[in-house]
Design a protein around this motif. Structure first.
Motif, PDB file in Angstrom:
ATOM      1  N   GLU A  24       0.823  -1.204   0.000  1.00 24.77           N
ATOM      2  CA  GLU A  24       0.000   0.000   0.000  1.00 24.77           C
ATOM      3  C   GLU A  24       0.858   1.256   0.000  1.00 24.77           C
ATOM      4  OE1 GLU A  24      -2.935  -0.306   3.089  1.00 24.77           O
ATOM      5  OE2 GLU A  24      -3.926  -1.969   2.084  1.00 24.77           O
ATOM      6  N   GLY A  25       2.176   1.061   0.032  1.00 27.59           N
ATOM      7  CA  GLY A  25       3.101   2.186  -0.045  1.00 27.59           C
ATOM      8  C   GLY A  25       3.510   2.411  -1.493  1.00 27.59           C
ATOM      9  N   ASP A  26       4.736   2.886  -1.671  1.00 26.50           N
ATOM     10  CA  ASP A  26       5.245   3.087  -3.025  1.00 26.50           C
ATOM     11  C   ASP A  26       6.569   2.339  -3.177  1.00 26.50           C
ATOM     12  OD1 ASP A  26       7.183   4.651  -1.758  1.00 26.50           O
ATOM     13  OD2 ASP A  26       6.182   6.529  -2.264  1.00 26.50           O
ATOM     14  N   ASN A  27       7.249   2.544  -4.324  1.00 25.93           N
ATOM     15  CA  ASN A  27       8.506   1.833  -4.597  1.00 25.93           C
ATOM     16  C   ASN A  27       9.565   2.068  -3.532  1.00 25.93           C
ATOM     17  OD1 ASN A  27       7.251   1.111  -6.945  1.00 25.93           O
ATOM     18  ND2 ASN A  27       8.932   1.703  -8.279  1.00 25.93           N
ATOM     19  N   GLN A  28       9.712   3.296  -3.086  1.00 24.87           N
ATOM     20  CA  GLN A  28      10.767   3.613  -2.134  1.00 24.87           C
ATOM     21  C   GLN A  28      10.399   3.285  -0.692  1.00 24.87           C
ATOM     22  OE1 GLN A  28      11.768   7.741  -3.111  1.00 24.87           O
ATOM     23  NE2 GLN A  28      13.744   6.912  -3.751  1.00 24.87           N
ATOM     24  N   PHE A  29       9.137   3.438  -0.349  1.00 21.43           N
ATOM     25  CA  PHE A  29       8.691   3.190   1.018  1.00 21.43           C
ATOM     26  C   PHE A  29       7.532   2.194   1.010  1.00 21.43           C
ATOM     27  CE2 PHE A  29      10.420   7.523   0.906  1.00 21.43           C
ATOM     28  CZ  PHE A  29      11.470   7.358   1.802  1.00 21.43           C
ATOM     29  N   PRO A  30       7.854   0.910   0.922  1.00 17.71           N
ATOM     30  CA  PRO A  30       6.793  -0.095   0.888  1.00 17.71           C
ATOM     31  C   PRO A  30       6.045  -0.165   2.217  1.00 17.71           C
ATOM     32  CG  PRO A  30       8.933  -1.148   1.041  1.00 17.71           C
ATOM     33  CD  PRO A  30       9.179   0.315   0.873  1.00 17.71           C
ATOM     34  N   ASN A  31       4.800  -0.533   2.133  1.00 23.12           N
ATOM     35  CA  ASN A  31       3.955  -0.699   3.310  1.00 23.12           C
ATOM     36  C   ASN A  31       3.094  -1.935   3.062  1.00 23.12           C
ATOM     37  OD1 ASN A  31       2.521  -0.363   5.657  1.00 23.12           O
ATOM     38  ND2 ASN A  31       1.271   1.320   4.877  1.00 23.12           N
ATOM     39  N   LEU A  32       3.637  -3.099   3.391  1.00 23.21           N
ATOM     40  CA  LEU A  32       2.940  -4.346   3.120  1.00 23.21           C
ATOM     41  C   LEU A  32       1.831  -4.593   4.136  1.00 23.21           C
ATOM     42  CD1 LEU A  32       5.912  -6.719   2.210  1.00 23.21           C
ATOM     43  CD2 LEU A  32       4.419  -5.428   0.668  1.00 23.21           C
ATOM     44  N   LYS A  33       0.650  -4.908   3.626  1.00 25.18           N
ATOM     45  CA  LYS A  33      -0.515  -5.210   4.464  1.00 25.18           C
ATOM     46  C   LYS A  33      -1.033  -6.586   4.082  1.00 25.18           C
ATOM     47  CE  LYS A  33      -0.776  -1.163   6.433  1.00 25.18           C
ATOM     48  NZ  LYS A  33      -0.509  -0.940   7.820  1.00 25.18           N
ATOM     49  N   ALA A  34      -1.425  -7.354   5.083  1.00 24.92           N
ATOM     50  CA  ALA A  34      -1.917  -8.720   4.843  1.00 24.92           C
ATOM     51  C   ALA A  34      -3.248  -8.688   4.104  1.00 24.92           C
ATOM     52  CB  ALA A  34      -2.062  -9.460   6.157  1.00 24.92           C
ATOM     53  N   GLU A  35      -3.291  -9.429   3.028  1.00 28.33           N
ATOM     54  CA  GLU A  35      -4.535  -9.585   2.281  1.00 28.33           C
ATOM     55  C   GLU A  35      -5.171 -10.936   2.624  1.00 28.33           C
ATOM     56  OE1 GLU A  35      -5.905  -9.029  -2.257  1.00 28.33           O
ATOM     57  OE2 GLU A  35      -4.940  -7.466  -1.106  1.00 28.33           O
ATOM     58  N   ALA A  36      -4.327 -11.937   2.855  1.00 32.22           N
ATOM     59  CA  ALA A  36      -4.816 -13.263   3.246  1.00 32.22           C
ATOM     60  C   ALA A  36      -3.695 -14.017   3.947  1.00 32.22           C
ATOM     61  CB  ALA A  36      -5.281 -14.039   2.015  1.00 32.22           C
ATOM     62  N   VAL A  37      -4.077 -14.856   4.887  1.00 39.00           N
ATOM     63  CA  VAL A  37      -3.135 -15.705   5.607  1.00 39.00           C
ATOM     64  C   VAL A  37      -3.645 -17.134   5.491  1.00 39.00           C
ATOM     65  CG1 VAL A  37      -2.109 -16.237   7.849  1.00 39.00           C
ATOM     66  CG2 VAL A  37      -2.586 -13.861   7.238  1.00 39.00           C
ATOM     67  N   PHE A  38      -2.744 -18.037   5.128  1.00 38.71           N
ATOM     68  CA  PHE A  38      -3.089 -19.451   4.985  1.00 38.71           C
ATOM     69  C   PHE A  38      -2.177 -20.270   5.886  1.00 38.71           C
ATOM     70  CE2 PHE A  38      -3.952 -17.337   0.998  1.00 38.71           C
ATOM     71  CZ  PHE A  38      -5.191 -17.813   0.628  1.00 38.71           C
ATOM     72  N   LEU A  76       3.301 -34.633   0.077  1.00 42.76           N
ATOM     73  CA  LEU A  76       2.054 -34.597  -0.683  1.00 42.76           C
ATOM     74  C   LEU A  76       1.155 -33.468  -0.182  1.00 42.76           C
ATOM     75  CD1 LEU A  76       0.387 -35.955  -2.893  1.00 42.76           C
ATOM     76  CD2 LEU A  76      -0.519 -37.494  -1.147  1.00 42.76           C
ATOM     77  N   GLU A  77       1.041 -33.317   1.121  1.00 44.27           N
ATOM     78  CA  GLU A  77       0.215 -32.259   1.688  1.00 44.27           C
ATOM     79  C   GLU A  77       0.808 -30.881   1.399  1.00 44.27           C
ATOM     80  OE1 GLU A  77      -2.809 -30.196   3.197  1.00 44.27           O
ATOM     81  OE2 GLU A  77      -2.787 -32.329   2.701  1.00 44.27           O
ATOM     82  N   GLU A  78       2.143 -30.757   1.443  1.00 47.38           N
ATOM     83  CA  GLU A  78       2.772 -29.478   1.113  1.00 47.38           C
ATOM     84  C   GLU A  78       2.494 -29.099  -0.335  1.00 47.38           C
ATOM     85  OE1 GLU A  78       6.916 -29.509   2.159  1.00 47.38           O
ATOM     86  OE2 GLU A  78       6.475 -29.602   4.304  1.00 47.38           O
ATOM     87  N   TYR A  79       2.523 -30.089  -1.230  1.00 49.56           N
ATOM     88  CA  TYR A  79       2.226 -29.819  -2.636  1.00 49.56           C
ATOM     89  C   TYR A  79       0.775 -29.354  -2.791  1.00 49.56           C
ATOM     90  CZ  TYR A  79       1.389 -30.422  -7.575  1.00 49.56           C
ATOM     91  OH  TYR A  79       1.025 -30.206  -8.877  1.00 49.56           O
ATOM     92  N   ARG A  80      -0.158 -30.004  -2.120  1.00 50.79           N
ATOM     93  CA  ARG A  80      -1.572 -29.598  -2.190  1.00 50.79           C
ATOM     94  C   ARG A  80      -1.757 -28.183  -1.650  1.00 50.79           C
ATOM     95  NH1 ARG A  80      -3.730 -35.256   0.093  1.00 50.79           N
ATOM     96  NH2 ARG A  80      -3.795 -36.377  -1.872  1.00 50.79           N
ATOM     97  N   PHE A  81      -1.081 -27.884  -0.543  1.00 57.27           N
ATOM     98  CA  PHE A  81      -1.162 -26.558   0.051  1.00 57.27           C
ATOM     99  C   PHE A  81      -0.618 -25.505  -0.923  1.00 57.27           C
ATOM    100  CE2 PHE A  81       0.708 -23.196   2.778  1.00 57.27           C
ATOM    101  CZ  PHE A  81      -0.455 -22.748   3.385  1.00 57.27           C
ATOM    102  N   THR A  82       0.503 -25.803  -1.546  1.00 55.01           N
ATOM    103  CA  THR A  82       1.100 -24.883  -2.512  1.00 55.01           C
ATOM    104  C   THR A  82       0.146 -24.635  -3.672  1.00 55.01           C
ATOM    105  OG1 THR A  82       3.310 -25.622  -1.905  1.00 55.01           O
ATOM    106  CG2 THR A  82       3.105 -24.479  -3.996  1.00 55.01           C
ATOM    107  N   ARG A  83      -0.520 -25.670  -4.143  1.00 56.55           N
ATOM    108  CA  ARG A  83      -1.512 -25.497  -5.221  1.00 56.55           C
ATOM    109  C   ARG A  83      -2.648 -24.591  -4.776  1.00 56.55           C
ATOM    110  NH1 ARG A  83      -2.832 -31.321  -6.896  1.00 56.55           N
ATOM    111  NH2 ARG A  83      -4.877 -30.439  -6.600  1.00 56.55           N
TER     112      ARG A  83
END
Length: 154
Positions: A24-38, A76-83
């Motif tokens: 939500e920031g810009d190139n020089q001053f990033p401001n990362l906000k969580a959109e989703a957590v899995f 197998l579960e890690e692969y499913r999660f990644t998908r």
């Protein structure tokens, strides 16, 4: 590119946890906000399947027996999660809510994501960072990504 573009989607994950962050920031001053957590639940192997590999007879005449490689239920579960994570990211990219996509994941997870993501979504990837950043606070994630994007060896 000197940083994370505004509205870029940043996927930080491994085979068990993933964060989809938006700048939500810009190139020089990033401001990362969580959109989703899995978070994935990956119980011990003995709760997921049999512990013992199967056997087969190699030849009726020889009577030799062979063993079948046991299934690695965790992989197998890690692969499913990644998908599942890839599908969520694809939905965001295809909806037009982002035009730039950054992925930070351990090498194996990164390879699984490359194999899973659709070609039209891969075109939006501006950086791949082969590191597990999932346990870091967001400020540290921002720093690692900005450093990786600024690095000439990228």
């Amino acid at each position: 590119m000197a940083g994370i573009p505004k509205n870029a989607l940043v996927l930080v994950g491994n085979g068990r946890k993933a964060l989809l962050l938006r700048n939500e920031g810009d190139n020089q001053f990033p401001n990362l906000k969580a959109e989703a957590v899995f978070e994935d639940q990956n119980p011990p192997t003995h709760l997921q399947g049999t512990d013992r590999p199967g056997h087969f007879i190699k030849g009726i005449v020889s009577g030799q027996r062979g063993a079948v490689e046991p299934t690695n239920w965790h992989e197998l579960e890690e692969y499913r999660f990644t998908r599942r994570i890839a599908r969520a990211a694809e939905e965001i990219v295809r909806s037009g809510r982002t035009t730039a996509f950054v992925i930070a994941a351990p090498p194996r997870t990164l390879a699984q994501l490359r194999a899973t993501l659709a070609t039209d979504v891969k075109r939006h990837i501006i950086a791949e960072i082969p590191k597990d950043l999932t346990r870091l606070p967001v400020g540290e994630i921002e720093r690692h990504i900005v450093e990786a994007l600024a690095s000439p060896t990228r």
